[in-house]
Design an enzyme around this catalytic site. Structure first.
Site, PDB file in Angstrom:
ATOM      1  N   HIS A   1      27.680   5.673  -1.863  1.00 47.05           N
ATOM      2  CA  HIS A   1      27.233   5.664  -3.270  1.00 47.05           C
ATOM      3  C   HIS A   1      26.348   6.868  -3.612  1.00 47.05           C
ATOM      4  O   HIS A   1      25.193   6.705  -3.959  1.00 47.05           O
ATOM      5  CB  HIS A   1      26.561   4.337  -3.642  1.00 47.05           C
ATOM      6  CG  HIS A   1      25.508   3.798  -2.705  1.00 47.05           C
ATOM      7  ND1 HIS A   1      24.555   4.577  -2.120  1.00 47.05           N
ATOM      8  CD2 HIS A   1      25.266   2.529  -2.277  1.00 47.05           C
ATOM      9  CE1 HIS A   1      23.768   3.825  -1.371  1.00 47.05           C
ATOM     10  NE2 HIS A   1      24.189   2.576  -1.443  1.00 47.05           N
TER      11      HIS A   1
ATOM     12  N   LEU B   1      20.522   0.606  -6.793  1.00 45.40           N
ATOM     13  CA  LEU B   1      20.019   1.623  -5.870  1.00 45.40           C
ATOM     14  C   LEU B   1      21.193   2.294  -5.177  1.00 45.40           C
ATOM     15  O   LEU B   1      22.127   1.588  -4.805  1.00 45.40           O
ATOM     16  CB  LEU B   1      19.070   0.999  -4.844  1.00 45.40           C
ATOM     17  CG  LEU B   1      17.722   0.572  -5.429  1.00 45.40           C
ATOM     18  CD1 LEU B   1      16.932  -0.247  -4.415  1.00 45.40           C
ATOM     19  CD2 LEU B   1      16.919   1.781  -5.908  1.00 45.40           C
TER      20      LEU B   1
ATOM     21  N   HIS C   1      23.245   4.367   3.691  1.00 47.22           N
ATOM     22  CA  HIS C   1      22.495   4.266   2.442  1.00 47.22           C
ATOM     23  C   HIS C   1      21.490   5.413   2.493  1.00 47.22           C
ATOM     24  O   HIS C   1      20.480   5.324   3.197  1.00 47.22           O
ATOM     25  CB  HIS C   1      21.794   2.911   2.281  1.00 47.22           C
ATOM     26  CG  HIS C   1      21.038   2.811   0.988  1.00 47.22           C
ATOM     27  ND1 HIS C   1      21.428   2.008  -0.060  1.00 47.22           N
ATOM     28  CD2 HIS C   1      19.935   3.475   0.548  1.00 47.22           C
ATOM     29  CE1 HIS C   1      20.592   2.169  -1.077  1.00 47.22           C
ATOM     30  NE2 HIS C   1      19.674   3.055  -0.723  1.00 47.22           N
TER      31      HIS C   1
ATOM     32  N   ASN D   1      24.884  -6.701   4.589  1.00 52.03           N
ATOM     33  CA  ASN D   1      23.461  -7.008   4.306  1.00 52.03           C
ATOM     34  C   ASN D   1      23.278  -8.436   3.796  1.00 52.03           C
ATOM     35  O   ASN D   1      22.732  -8.676   2.720  1.00 52.03           O
ATOM     36  CB  ASN D   1      22.849  -5.982   3.335  1.00 52.03           C
ATOM     37  CG  ASN D   1      23.509  -5.947   1.977  1.00 52.03           C
ATOM     38  OD1 ASN D   1      24.699  -6.253   1.845  1.00 52.03           O
ATOM     39  ND2 ASN D   1      22.758  -5.561   0.954  1.00 52.03           N
TER      40      ASN D   1
ATOM     41  N   ALA E   1      18.202  -5.065  -7.513  1.00 48.10           N
ATOM     42  CA  ALA E   1      19.062  -3.887  -7.700  1.00 48.10           C
ATOM     43  C   ALA E   1      20.504  -4.267  -7.411  1.00 48.10           C
ATOM     44  O   ALA E   1      20.792  -4.882  -6.388  1.00 48.10           O
ATOM     45  CB  ALA E   1      18.619  -2.782  -6.761  1.00 48.10           C
TER      46      ALA E   1
ATOM     47  N   HIS F   1      24.274 -10.237  -8.251  1.00 48.73           N
ATOM     48  CA  HIS F   1      23.013 -10.990  -8.227  1.00 48.73           C
ATOM     49  C   HIS F   1      23.064 -11.951  -9.408  1.00 48.73           C
ATOM     50  O   HIS F   1      23.582 -11.596 -10.475  1.00 48.73           O
ATOM     51  CB  HIS F   1      21.807 -10.062  -8.409  1.00 48.73           C
ATOM     52  CG  HIS F   1      21.569  -9.136  -7.259  1.00 48.73           C
ATOM     53  ND1 HIS F   1      20.873  -9.500  -6.125  1.00 48.73           N
ATOM     54  CD2 HIS F   1      21.935  -7.846  -7.058  1.00 48.73           C
ATOM     55  CE1 HIS F   1      20.820  -8.479  -5.285  1.00 48.73           C
ATOM     56  NE2 HIS F   1      21.457  -7.461  -5.822  1.00 48.73           N
TER      57      HIS F   1
ATOM     58  N   LYS G   1      26.794   0.171   9.347  1.00 47.35           N
ATOM     59  CA  LYS G   1      26.037   0.552   8.154  1.00 47.35           C
ATOM     60  C   LYS G   1      24.578   0.814   8.488  1.00 47.35           C
ATOM     61  O   LYS G   1      23.913  -0.023   9.101  1.00 47.35           O
ATOM     62  CB  LYS G   1      26.132  -0.578   7.116  1.00 47.35           C
ATOM     63  CG  LYS G   1      25.413  -0.294   5.806  1.00 47.35           C
ATOM     64  CD  LYS G   1      26.129   0.763   4.980  1.00 47.35           C
ATOM     65  CE  LYS G   1      25.283   1.248   3.808  1.00 47.35           C
ATOM     66  NZ  LYS G   1      25.306   0.345   2.676  1.00 47.35           N
TER      67      LYS G   1
ATOM     68  N   HIS H   1      33.358   0.242  -0.390  1.00 45.53           N
ATOM     69  CA  HIS H   1      31.942  -0.200  -0.354  1.00 45.53           C
ATOM     70  C   HIS H   1      31.809  -1.413  -1.277  1.00 45.53           C
ATOM     71  O   HIS H   1      31.748  -1.279  -2.493  1.00 45.53           O
ATOM     72  CB  HIS H   1      31.016   0.923  -0.825  1.00 45.53           C
ATOM     73  CG  HIS H   1      29.551   0.582  -0.713  1.00 45.53           C
ATOM     74  ND1 HIS H   1      28.618   1.430  -0.169  1.00 45.53           N
ATOM     75  CD2 HIS H   1      28.849  -0.523  -1.085  1.00 45.53           C
ATOM     76  CE1 HIS H   1      27.420   0.883  -0.209  1.00 45.53           C
ATOM     77  NE2 HIS H   1      27.531  -0.322  -0.773  1.00 45.53           N
TER      78      HIS H   1
ATOM     79  N   ASP I   1      30.450  -0.339  -4.732  1.00 44.95           N
ATOM     80  CA  ASP I   1      29.108  -0.899  -4.539  1.00 44.95           C
ATOM     81  C   ASP I   1      28.871  -2.058  -5.503  1.00 44.95           C
ATOM     82  O   ASP I   1      27.741  -2.304  -5.933  1.00 44.95           O
ATOM     83  CB  ASP I   1      28.018   0.166  -4.687  1.00 44.95           C
ATOM     84  CG  ASP I   1      26.667  -0.304  -4.162  1.00 44.95           C
ATOM     85  OD1 ASP I   1      26.645  -1.273  -3.384  1.00 44.95           O
ATOM     86  OD2 ASP I   1      25.646   0.295  -4.544  1.00 44.95           O
TER      87      ASP I   1
ATOM     88  N   HIS J   1      29.999  -5.511  -1.783  1.00 48.11           N
ATOM     89  CA  HIS J   1      29.154  -6.649  -1.387  1.00 48.11           C
ATOM     90  C   HIS J   1      29.816  -7.933  -1.877  1.00 48.11           C
ATOM     91  O   HIS J   1      30.039  -8.094  -3.076  1.00 48.11           O
ATOM     92  CB  HIS J   1      27.760  -6.525  -2.013  1.00 48.11           C
ATOM     93  CG  HIS J   1      27.034  -5.290  -1.587  1.00 48.11           C
ATOM     94  ND1 HIS J   1      26.205  -5.254  -0.490  1.00 48.11           N
ATOM     95  CD2 HIS J   1      27.035  -4.030  -2.091  1.00 48.11           C
ATOM     96  CE1 HIS J   1      25.713  -4.034  -0.344  1.00 48.11           C
ATOM     97  NE2 HIS J   1      26.207  -3.266  -1.305  1.00 48.11           N
ATOM     98  N   LEU J   2      30.094  -8.858  -0.938  1.00 47.49           N
ATOM     99  CA  LEU J   2      30.734 -10.122  -1.327  1.00 47.49           C
ATOM    100  C   LEU J   2      29.798 -11.312  -1.193  1.00 47.49           C
ATOM    101  O   LEU J   2      30.152 -12.415  -1.596  1.00 47.49           O
ATOM    102  CB  LEU J   2      31.992 -10.368  -0.489  1.00 47.49           C
ATOM    103  CG  LEU J   2      33.214  -9.510  -0.824  1.00 47.49           C
ATOM    104  CD1 LEU J   2      34.368  -9.850   0.122  1.00 47.49           C
ATOM    105  CD2 LEU J   2      33.648  -9.702  -2.271  1.00 47.49           C
ATOM    106  N   ARG J   3      28.607 -11.101  -0.559  1.00 47.01           N
ATOM    107  CA  ARG J   3      27.664 -12.214  -0.308  1.00 47.01           C
ATOM    108  C   ARG J   3      28.347 -13.289   0.550  1.00 47.01           C
ATOM    109  O   ARG J   3      29.307 -13.015   1.238  1.00 47.01           O
ATOM    110  CB  ARG J   3      27.105 -12.789  -1.631  1.00 47.01           C
ATOM    111  CG  ARG J   3      26.626 -11.752  -2.648  1.00 47.01           C
ATOM    112  CD  ARG J   3      25.623 -10.758  -2.115  1.00 47.01           C
ATOM    113  NE  ARG J   3      25.076  -9.922  -3.206  1.00 47.01           N
ATOM    114  CZ  ARG J   3      24.508  -8.745  -3.006  1.00 47.01           C
ATOM    115  NH1 ARG J   3      24.404  -8.218  -1.796  1.00 47.01           N
ATOM    116  NH2 ARG J   3      24.031  -8.052  -4.013  1.00 47.01           N
TER     117      ARG J   3
HETATM  118  N1  LIG Z   1      23.363  -1.081  -4.604  1.00 45.62           N
HETATM  119  C1  LIG Z   1      22.433  -1.972  -4.934  1.00 45.62           C
HETATM  120  O1  LIG Z   1      21.707  -1.749  -5.907  1.00 45.62           O
HETATM  121  N2  LIG Z   1      22.275  -3.120  -4.243  1.00 45.62           N
HETATM  122  C2  LIG Z   1      22.980  -3.513  -3.054  1.00 45.62           C
HETATM  123  C3  LIG Z   1      22.478  -2.850  -1.821  1.00 45.62           C
HETATM  124  C4  LIG Z   1      22.881  -1.400  -1.676  1.00 45.62           C
HETATM  125  O2  LIG Z   1      24.075  -1.060  -1.640  1.00 45.62           O
HETATM  126  O3  LIG Z   1      22.002  -0.544  -1.561  1.00 45.62           O
HETATM  127  C5  LIG Z   1      22.873  -5.032  -2.909  1.00 45.62           C
HETATM  128  O4  LIG Z   1      23.221  -5.554  -1.844  1.00 45.62           O
HETATM  129  O5  LIG Z   1      22.479  -5.702  -3.868  1.00 45.62           O
HETATM  130 ZN   LIG Z   2      25.926  -1.299  -1.487  1.00 47.84          ZN
HETATM  131 ZN   LIG Z   3      23.133   0.970  -0.548  1.00 48.84          ZN
END
Ligand SMILES: NC(=O)N[C@@H](CC(=O)O)C(=O)O
Ligand SMILES: [Zn+2]
Ligand SMILES: [Zn+2]
Length: 349
Positions: A174, A219, A136, A41, A263, A251, A99, A13, A247, A15-17
Site C-alpha cells: 500500500h 494507514l 507495512h 493481523n 484505520a 471495521h 508480513k 493485500h 488493503d 483483510h478478511l478478519r
Molecule cells: N490499512 C489500514 O488502515 N488498516 C489495516 C492495517 C494495515 O494494513 O495497515 C487494518 O487491518 O485495519
Molecule cells: Zn493492510
Molecule cells: Zn498496512
C-alpha cells in the site's frame, strides 16, 4: 469505451478478519477476485503455518457456495520467528508470504517487529527459499510526522534491509508517496509494490476538508495530491512492479465513527470498479488488466487466472452500509455515492 473485459483480477493485500466478521465480508471479494493474499493481523496474529492452515479452512468454509476464490495465506513476522517456521511455511504450499508490521505501526501490530535486526534468521531463510516479505512501510518513531513516516521508512529500514538481503523478494505494501513509487521503480526486479484504489482516487483533502471523514482514514494515511498523481503514474505505467492490492480493511461503523477511530477503508464490494475509475481518470483503461490481473501472479510465480470478468459503464449507487457480524454495520468506500463502472453479473448490493 463502454465495456471492458479482462482476465479475472486478484487482490494482493486483503483483510478478511475472522468469525462472523469474516462471513460478512468474504463474499464481496470472492465475487470479484480469483485469489487474495490474506493479511495475518488477527487477534492473536497468525504467526505459524498451523494457524494459517486453520484460518484458511475458516475462510473456505465462509465462502458462498460454488465460489472458487482461493485464499493465499501469510505469516505475521515477529522478533522471534524461527527459520524452521519459514521452512514449514514454504513446504506447506499454502503460505505465500510473510508480513512485516513494525510494532505499533497499524491495526493489530502490537506483536510486530521491534527491530528488523532480530529477524535475521527468518529473513535469510526467506531469501534462500524465495518467500516474499510484505512490508507495512512506516516508521513508528514518535518524532516522525505521520505524513513522513513512509518516506523515512525507505531510508531507515528498507534500504538497509535490502543491503543485508539483496536477493530477498519484497513487496512494499500500500504505497502512498512519490518517494515510495520512485524507490520501487528504480529498485531491482525482486522489489514490487501494491497500490490501493483509495490512494489512487483520493488525497488528504477528501478526508479533512469540510469536516473530518473517518471512512477515509487509513494507514498509511492519505497524502497530498502530488503523491496521488505519482501513484496514478506508477499504477498506469505498465511496469510489472506495481499491482493491485486493495488493503480493504473492514471495521464496524462504531469503531470508525469514534473519538479514537480505527484505520481502514472498506473497498472490497466494488474494488475493481474503483480501480477502473482511477485508470479512466488517467486515460489508461487499457493498462488496467496488467495491473489487476497479470503482474501480481507473475511476481508471486503463480499462474494467471484463466477466466474473465466484464465491467460495464453503468451508473449505480454504492449502498450506505452493509451488515457486519450480525447487528453491526460497515460503511463502504463512497457509501451512497454514484459509481460509473459496474461489474457484469452483480446483483442487488
Ligand atoms: N490499512 C489500514 O488502515 N488498516 C489495516 C492495517 C494495515 O494494513 O495497515 C487494518 O487491518 O485495519
Ligand atoms: Zn493492510
Ligand atoms: Zn498496512
Amino acid at each position: 469505451m463502454d465495456s471492458l473485459t479482462l482476465t479475472r483480477p486478484d487482490d494482493w493485500h486483503l483483510h478478511l478478519r475472522d468469525g462472523p466478521h469474516l462471513g460478512s465480508v468474504v463474499g464481496h471479494s470472492a465475487a470479484q477476485m480469483g485469489r487474495a493474499i490474506i493479511m495475518p493481523n488477527l487477534k492473536p496474529p497468525i504467526t505459524t503455518t498451523r494457524q494459517a492452515a486453520a484460518y484458511r479452512q475458516r475462510i473456505l468454509d465462509a465462502l458462498p457456495q460454488g465460489s472458487e476464490f482461493q485464499p493465499l495465506m501469510t505469516l505475521y513476522l515477529t522478533d522471534t520467528t524461527p527459520a524452521e517456521e519459514i521452512e514449514q511455511a514454504v513446504a506447506s504450499g499454502i503460505v505465500h508470504a510473510v508480513k512485516l508490521y513494525p510494532a505499533g505501526a497499524t491495526t493489530n501490530s502490537d506483536s510486530g517487529v521491534t527491530d528488523l535486526r532480530h529477524c535475521e534468521a527468518a529473513l535469510k531463510a526467506m531469501a534462500r527459499l524465495g518467500l516474499p516479505l510484505l512490508v507495512h512501510g512506516e516508521v513508528t518513531d514518535s518524532d516522525i510526522d505521520i505524513f513522513d513516516r513512509e518516506a523515512v521508512f525507505i531510508e531507515r529500514v528498507m534500504k538497509p534491509l535490502l543491503e543485508r538481503h539483496p536477493g530477498l523478494k519484497v513487496v512494499f505494501e500500500h504505497i502512498t508517496t512519490a518517494q515510495a513509487a520512485e524507490f520501487v521503480a528504480q529498485a531491482p526486479d525482486n522489489i514490487a509494490a501494491t497500490i490501493t484504489a483509495h490512494h489512487l482516487l483520493f488525497n488528504r483533502n477528501h478526508m479533512l476538508v469540510g469536516g473530518i471523514k473517518p471512512h477515509y482514514y487509513c494507514l498509511p494515511i492519505l497524502k497530498r495530491e502530488r503523491h496521488r498523481q505519482a501513484l496514478l503514474a506508477a499504477a498506469t505505467s505498465g511496469s510489472g512492479k506495481f499491482f493491485l492490492g486493495t488493503d480493504s480493511a473492514p471495521h464496524a461503523q462504531g469503531d470508525k465513527e469514534s473519538s479514537c477511530g480505527c484505520a481502514g477503508v472498506y473497498s472490497a464490494p466494488a474494488a475493481i470498479e474503483f480501480y477502473a475509475a482511477a485508470f479512466e481518470e488517467a486515460a489508461a483503461l487499457e493498462r488496467l488488466e496488467g495491473f489487476a490481473s497479470h503482474f501480481g501472479p507473475d511476481f508471486y510465480q503463480l499462474p494467471r487466472n484463466t477466466d474473465r470478468i466484464t465491467l460495464r459503464r453503468q451508473e449505480w449507487t454504492m449502498p450506505e452500509a452493509y451488515p457486519y457480524a450480525g447487528d453491526q454495520r460497515i460503511i463502504p468506500l463512497q457509501a451512497g455515492q454514484s459509481l460509473a463502472w459496474k461489474l457484469a453479473g452483480k446483483g442487488a448490493q
